[in-house]
Write a protein that holds these residues in place. Sequence first.
Motif, mmCIF file in Angstrom:
data_model
loop_
_atom_site.group_PDB
_atom_site.id
_atom_site.type_symbol
_atom_site.label_atom_id
_atom_site.label_comp_id
_atom_site.label_asym_id
_atom_site.label_seq_id
_atom_site.Cartn_x
_atom_site.Cartn_y
_atom_site.Cartn_z
ATOM 1 N N GLU A 234 -9.949 12.238 1.440
ATOM 2 C CA GLU A 234 -8.905 11.812 0.502
ATOM 3 C C GLU A 234 -8.573 10.366 0.735
ATOM 4 O OE1 GLU A 234 -5.922 15.034 -0.481
ATOM 5 O OE2 GLU A 234 -6.295 15.298 1.657
ATOM 6 N N LEU B 138 -8.022 1.804 6.469
ATOM 7 C CA LEU B 138 -8.047 1.064 5.206
ATOM 8 C C LEU B 138 -8.869 -0.202 5.320
ATOM 9 C CD1 LEU B 138 -4.302 1.311 5.409
ATOM 10 C CD2 LEU B 138 -5.425 2.278 3.425
ATOM 11 N N GLU C 16 -8.145 -0.383 0.044
ATOM 12 C CA GLU C 16 -8.822 0.890 -0.216
ATOM 13 C C GLU C 16 -8.757 1.797 1.011
ATOM 14 O OE1 GLU C 16 -13.272 2.641 -1.171
ATOM 15 O OE2 GLU C 16 -12.989 0.479 -0.979
ATOM 16 N N VAL C 17 -8.420 3.074 0.784
ATOM 17 C CA VAL C 17 -8.415 4.063 1.863
ATOM 18 C C VAL C 17 -9.860 4.468 2.116
ATOM 19 C CG1 VAL C 17 -7.636 6.342 2.603
ATOM 20 C CG2 VAL C 17 -6.107 4.890 1.266
ATOM 21 N N LYS D 3 -9.025 9.347 5.727
ATOM 22 C CA LYS D 3 -7.672 9.853 5.934
ATOM 23 C C LYS D 3 -7.778 11.147 6.732
ATOM 24 C CE LYS D 3 -3.413 10.570 3.343
ATOM 25 N NZ LYS D 3 -2.809 10.484 2.002
ATOM 26 N N LEU E 129 0.842 -1.189 0.000
ATOM 27 C CA LEU E 129 0.000 0.000 0.000
ATOM 28 C C LEU E 129 0.878 1.240 0.000
ATOM 29 C CD1 LEU E 129 -2.475 -1.284 2.724
ATOM 30 C CD2 LEU E 129 -2.650 -1.526 0.245
ATOM 31 N N ARG E 130 0.568 2.155 -0.907
ATOM 32 C CA ARG E 130 1.369 3.382 -1.062
ATOM 33 C C ARG E 130 0.453 4.601 -0.932
ATOM 34 N NH1 ARG E 130 3.521 -0.458 -4.605
ATOM 35 N NH2 ARG E 130 5.750 -0.761 -4.354
ATOM 36 N N HIS E 131 -0.020 4.850 0.249
ATOM 37 C CA HIS E 131 -0.961 5.941 0.465
ATOM 38 C C HIS E 131 -0.404 7.050 1.344
ATOM 39 C CE1 HIS E 131 -1.607 2.749 3.410
ATOM 40 N NE2 HIS E 131 -1.781 3.735 4.262
ATOM 41 N N HIS E 132 0.854 6.943 1.747
ATOM 42 C CA HIS E 132 1.508 7.978 2.540
ATOM 43 C C HIS E 132 2.632 8.613 1.725
ATOM 44 C CE1 HIS E 132 -0.554 7.418 6.341
ATOM 45 N NE2 HIS E 132 -0.391 6.107 6.239
ATOM 46 N N CYS F 47 -4.484 6.813 8.237
ATOM 47 C CA CYS F 47 -5.424 6.265 7.268
ATOM 48 C C CYS F 47 -6.132 5.056 7.859
ATOM 49 C CB CYS F 47 -4.707 5.828 5.998
ATOM 50 S SG CYS F 47 -3.958 7.177 5.086
#
Length: 97
Positions: free
Chosen positions: A97, A75, A81-82, A85, A44-47, A73
């Motif tokens: 977001e 998830l 899926e986020v 946030k 996961l690449r959400h940061h 976040c």
Amino acid sequence: FNDNFGAPVNCVAFTTDGSRLAVADSDKTVRILEIPSGRELKVLRHHTAAVNCVAFSYDGAFLVSGSSDKTACILDSVTGEVLAKTRSGRDQGHTDE
């Protein structure tokens, strides 16, 4: 353990049934691994900065991550899926977001 990921590991968390492991990395990712095989299920690449902490909900359905980018976040731990946030700091609050 760090040698397997290429970046320092900051935190790990297991699901209560022990079937999955979440790994918070300094490379801005959260990795979800299957236990005991160690197979990587998701990256996961959400940061936008190092991920410092992770925790699964009791039922394993959700995962929370916190980062040096001052966000947390929530998830879906299966799809990645986020769902929500938040950003810390003055004048900051929940975002979609």
